[in-house]
Write a protein that holds these residues in place. Structure first.
Motif, PDB file in Angstrom:
ATOM      1  N   CYS A  62       0.849  -1.209   0.000  1.00 57.55           N
ATOM      2  CA  CYS A  62       0.000   0.000   0.000  1.00 57.55           C
ATOM      3  C   CYS A  62       0.880   1.253   0.000  1.00 57.55           C
ATOM      4  O   CYS A  62       2.084   1.176   0.240  1.00 57.55           O
ATOM      5  CB  CYS A  62      -0.937   0.009   1.216  1.00 57.55           C
ATOM      6  SG  CYS A  62      -0.091  -0.034   2.802  1.00 57.55           S
ATOM      7  N   THR A  64       0.776   3.579   2.182  1.00 57.45           N
ATOM      8  CA  THR A  64       1.243   3.837   3.548  1.00 57.45           C
ATOM      9  C   THR A  64       2.557   3.104   3.811  1.00 57.45           C
ATOM     10  O   THR A  64       3.458   3.646   4.462  1.00 57.45           O
ATOM     11  CB  THR A  64       0.170   3.398   4.570  1.00 57.45           C
ATOM     12  OG1 THR A  64      -1.096   3.917   4.168  1.00 57.45           O
ATOM     13  CG2 THR A  64       0.495   3.884   5.962  1.00 57.45           C
ATOM     14  N   SER A 198       0.062   5.571  -4.506  1.00 65.79           N
ATOM     15  CA  SER A 198      -0.898   4.584  -3.980  1.00 65.79           C
ATOM     16  C   SER A 198      -1.801   4.051  -5.081  1.00 65.79           C
ATOM     17  O   SER A 198      -2.151   4.775  -6.021  1.00 65.79           O
ATOM     18  CB  SER A 198      -1.759   5.246  -2.903  1.00 65.79           C
ATOM     19  OG  SER A 198      -2.886   4.454  -2.605  1.00 65.79           O
ATOM     20  N   ASN A 200      -4.646   2.411  -3.958  1.00 67.32           N
ATOM     21  CA  ASN A 200      -5.830   2.161  -3.139  1.00 67.32           C
ATOM     22  C   ASN A 200      -7.103   2.218  -4.001  1.00 67.32           C
ATOM     23  O   ASN A 200      -7.123   2.873  -5.037  1.00 67.32           O
ATOM     24  CB  ASN A 200      -5.853   3.254  -2.053  1.00 67.32           C
ATOM     25  CG  ASN A 200      -7.043   3.155  -1.127  1.00 67.32           C
ATOM     26  OD1 ASN A 200      -8.188   3.146  -1.560  1.00 67.32           O
ATOM     27  ND2 ASN A 200      -6.779   3.090   0.146  1.00 67.32           N
ATOM     28  N   LYS A 203      -8.330   5.570  -5.689  1.00 63.71           N
ATOM     29  CA  LYS A 203      -7.367   6.478  -6.337  1.00 63.71           C
ATOM     30  C   LYS A 203      -7.566   6.484  -7.860  1.00 63.71           C
ATOM     31  O   LYS A 203      -8.377   5.734  -8.392  1.00 63.71           O
ATOM     32  CB  LYS A 203      -5.938   6.065  -5.962  1.00 63.71           C
ATOM     33  CG  LYS A 203      -5.676   6.135  -4.442  1.00 63.71           C
ATOM     34  CD  LYS A 203      -5.421   7.541  -3.929  1.00 63.71           C
ATOM     35  CE  LYS A 203      -5.760   7.738  -2.476  1.00 63.71           C
ATOM     36  NZ  LYS A 203      -4.934   7.103  -1.488  1.00 63.71           N
ATOM     37  N   TRP A 351     -10.514  16.764   3.941  1.00 61.81           N
ATOM     38  CA  TRP A 351      -9.706  16.112   4.986  1.00 61.81           C
ATOM     39  C   TRP A 351      -9.671  17.012   6.226  1.00 61.81           C
ATOM     40  O   TRP A 351      -9.246  18.164   6.140  1.00 61.81           O
ATOM     41  CB  TRP A 351      -8.263  15.879   4.529  1.00 61.81           C
ATOM     42  CG  TRP A 351      -8.050  14.952   3.371  1.00 61.81           C
ATOM     43  CD1 TRP A 351      -7.405  15.256   2.199  1.00 61.81           C
ATOM     44  CD2 TRP A 351      -8.421  13.574   3.263  1.00 61.81           C
ATOM     45  NE1 TRP A 351      -7.380  14.153   1.379  1.00 61.81           N
ATOM     46  CE2 TRP A 351      -7.995  13.101   2.009  1.00 61.81           C
ATOM     47  CE3 TRP A 351      -9.091  12.678   4.108  1.00 61.81           C
ATOM     48  CZ2 TRP A 351      -8.197  11.796   1.573  1.00 61.81           C
ATOM     49  CZ3 TRP A 351      -9.297  11.378   3.677  1.00 61.81           C
ATOM     50  CH2 TRP A 351      -8.850  10.954   2.428  1.00 61.81           C
TER      51      TRP A 351
HETATM   52  C1  LIG Z   1      -4.465   7.175  -0.035  1.00 63.55           C
HETATM   53  C2  LIG Z   1      -3.433   8.044   0.596  1.00 63.55           C
HETATM   54  C3  LIG Z   1      -2.329   7.503   1.275  1.00 63.55           C
HETATM   55  C4  LIG Z   1      -2.200   6.059   1.597  1.00 63.55           C
HETATM   56  O1  LIG Z   1      -2.241   5.161   0.569  1.00 63.55           O
HETATM   57  P1  LIG Z   1      -2.770   3.685   0.856  1.00 63.55           P
HETATM   58  O2  LIG Z   1      -2.434   2.975  -0.402  1.00 63.55           O
HETATM   59  O3  LIG Z   1      -4.246   3.772   1.117  1.00 63.55           O
HETATM   60  O4  LIG Z   1      -2.032   3.142   2.030  1.00 63.55           O
HETATM   61  C5  LIG Z   1      -1.369   8.365   1.754  1.00 63.55           C
HETATM   62  N1  LIG Z   1      -1.470   9.690   1.622  1.00 63.55           N
HETATM   63  C6  LIG Z   1      -2.522  10.261   0.997  1.00 63.55           C
HETATM   64  C7  LIG Z   1      -2.551  11.751   0.860  1.00 63.55           C
HETATM   65  C8  LIG Z   1      -3.545   9.454   0.492  1.00 63.55           C
HETATM   66  O5  LIG Z   1      -4.615  10.024  -0.073  1.00 63.55           O
END
Ligand SMILES: *Cc1c(COP(=O)(O)O)cnc(C)c1O
Length: 422
Positions: A62, A64, A198, A200, A203, A351
């Protein structure tokens, strides 16, 4: 236009599949490369490095994880190898975005560092270079800055780099939301000393999950590869000289990413069209869209609106609830989000700034004038806007930005939002 409830939900931003994803997942299955090794992984590392213009990309579980290992690399470079039970940033402060997703800043805590939050600017909704400069005046020993490109809009990265260079600080670039966005023609994810993206689920392109560490340093790429696979030494048995992690991407996930990469440009074009349509649809309302610098070309991941202060009705937000008092001709993010939900469309608040989060309430927060938290609510008291992040959180919201939303559906979303200004 008569407002009608959507038959199927209009999402904020959901995965958009094309078919090739399944072919590459099937390839992994049929060749039995179902683990964290295989052709899909090798291919996407090559393709992404080529696409963004860096030498090495390391596929991880991921974004993160990519940010965590980036943080660890920076910590080791700055402060040396820690004891096995200590983080690399033990006791050191790190400048971070304030208005961002917490995954951006949590890795600092994983490594025992202390995040100091830097206020946001209005031009791009990213880290304010002036507030960053102020922060270096207050904490001249800080050597690391984590900078994100919120909602796919590049930050003022040249200014931030210049300031960091002058203070001898390294940069971790969090390009999780901005894959494909450029600043002065250069792709985001290539500006930092360490960079993360990412995949995710929501995204711009996705693997369902996943992320990558991007770098031009062979040594750093090798280190991240080693750490992400439990830090095994070159020996006939499991030999460990460093703490390891299980952070490598699966070849199955990589198959999904591999099928998505050819569609990145198409997704960006769709998201841009959504942004432009909102902009046009709201042009006579007392609102503005999330702005970007003429130096940059965002990927338009999420379209956001900011309500003019004069058009805001009274509203308050506690830790877990919000309430507002409706006034004619005025509205607030809570009313718009609730109204969208009523019609089966998903929006989201901006956010919530990190300095307003219970977990980070004790951390320092630096505004442009250097006063930080003392002035958190200054904009409400009419003393001029000082806490920009709190102001954007107060007046802003993310609109449904799904690239499968049709133009007709978006027109309805626009009408629903407009009705709140009645
Ligand atoms: C989505 C996101 C992350 C983390 O990515 P993951 O793949 O969900 O762990 C980190 N920073 C920002 C600004 C994000 O939007």
């Amino acid at each position: 236009m008569k407002l009608e409830k959507f038959q199927h939900k209009i999402w904020l931003s959901s995965p958009t599949m094309h078919g090739e994803e399944l072919d590459y997942v099937k390839l992994a299955y049929e060749t039995n490369w179902m683990s964290t090794v295989g052709e899909n992984i090798n291919e996407i590392e090559r393709e992404i490095a080529e696409l963004v213009g860096c030498k090495y990309a390391v596929a991880l579980s991921c974004g993160t994880a990519a940010l965590h290992l980036a943080t660890k690399l920076a910590g080791e470079k700055l402060y040396g190898m820690p004891k096995p039970n200590e983080g690399t940033l033990r006791g050191h402060k790190v400048f971070c975005d304030d208005m961002t997703f917490d995954a951006s800043v949590n890795p600092v805590a994983y490594e025992d560092g202390e995040a100091v939050f830097i206020d946001t600017e209005y031009d791009t909704w990213n880290m304010d270079p002036q507030a960053l400069e102020k922060a270096f005046e207050i904490y001249p020993d800080v050597k690391l800055v984590v900078v994100a490109h919120l909602y796919g809009t590049p930050a003022k990265i040249d200014e931030i780099k210049e300031i960091c260079g002058r203070h001898g600080a390294l940069i971790i670039e969090d390009a999780a939301e901005s894959l494909g966005a450029t600043y002065k023609g250069k792709e985001t994810g290539t500006f930092g000393d360490y960079n993360a993206i990412s995949f995710n689920g929501n995204k711009i392109i996705t693997g369902s999950s996943g992320g990558m560490f991007l770098t031009d340093s062979k040594a750093d790429a090798e280190k991240v590869r080693k750490w992400s696979t439990q830090s095994r030494e070159n020996a006939p048995w499991y030999q460990h000289e460093e703490i390891g992690y299980n952070y490598r991407m699966s070849n199955v996930i990589a198959g999904v990413v591999r099928g998505q990469i050819p569609h990145l440009a198409e997704h960006i074009a769709q998201k841009k069209a959504i942004y432009e349509r909102y902009k046009e649809g709201f042009k006579d309302l007392p609102v503005t869209m999330n702005p970007y610098s003429p130096d940059s070309e965002p990927n338009f991941w999420l379209s956001c609106m900011l309500i003019d202060r004069e058009a805001m009705c009274n509203h308050v937000r506690g830790d877990n609830e919000a309430a507002y008092v409706k006034e004619p001709g005025k509205t607030c993010p809570t009313e718009i989000l609730e109204t969208l939900a009523k019609y089966n469309a998903e929006g989201r608040p901006i956010w919530k700034p990190m300095h307003m989060q219970p977990i980070y309430r004790m951390n320092a927060f630096i505004t442009r004038d250097g006063n930080g938290r003392a002035n958190s609510n200054a904009y409400i008291q009419g003393a001029g806007t000082i806490d920009v992040g709190a102001d954007i959180f107060d007046r802003g919201l993310c609109l449904p930005s799904d690239n499968k939303m049709t133009a007709e559906e978006q027109d309805m979303v626009i009408e629903i939002a407009r009705s709140c200004f009645a």
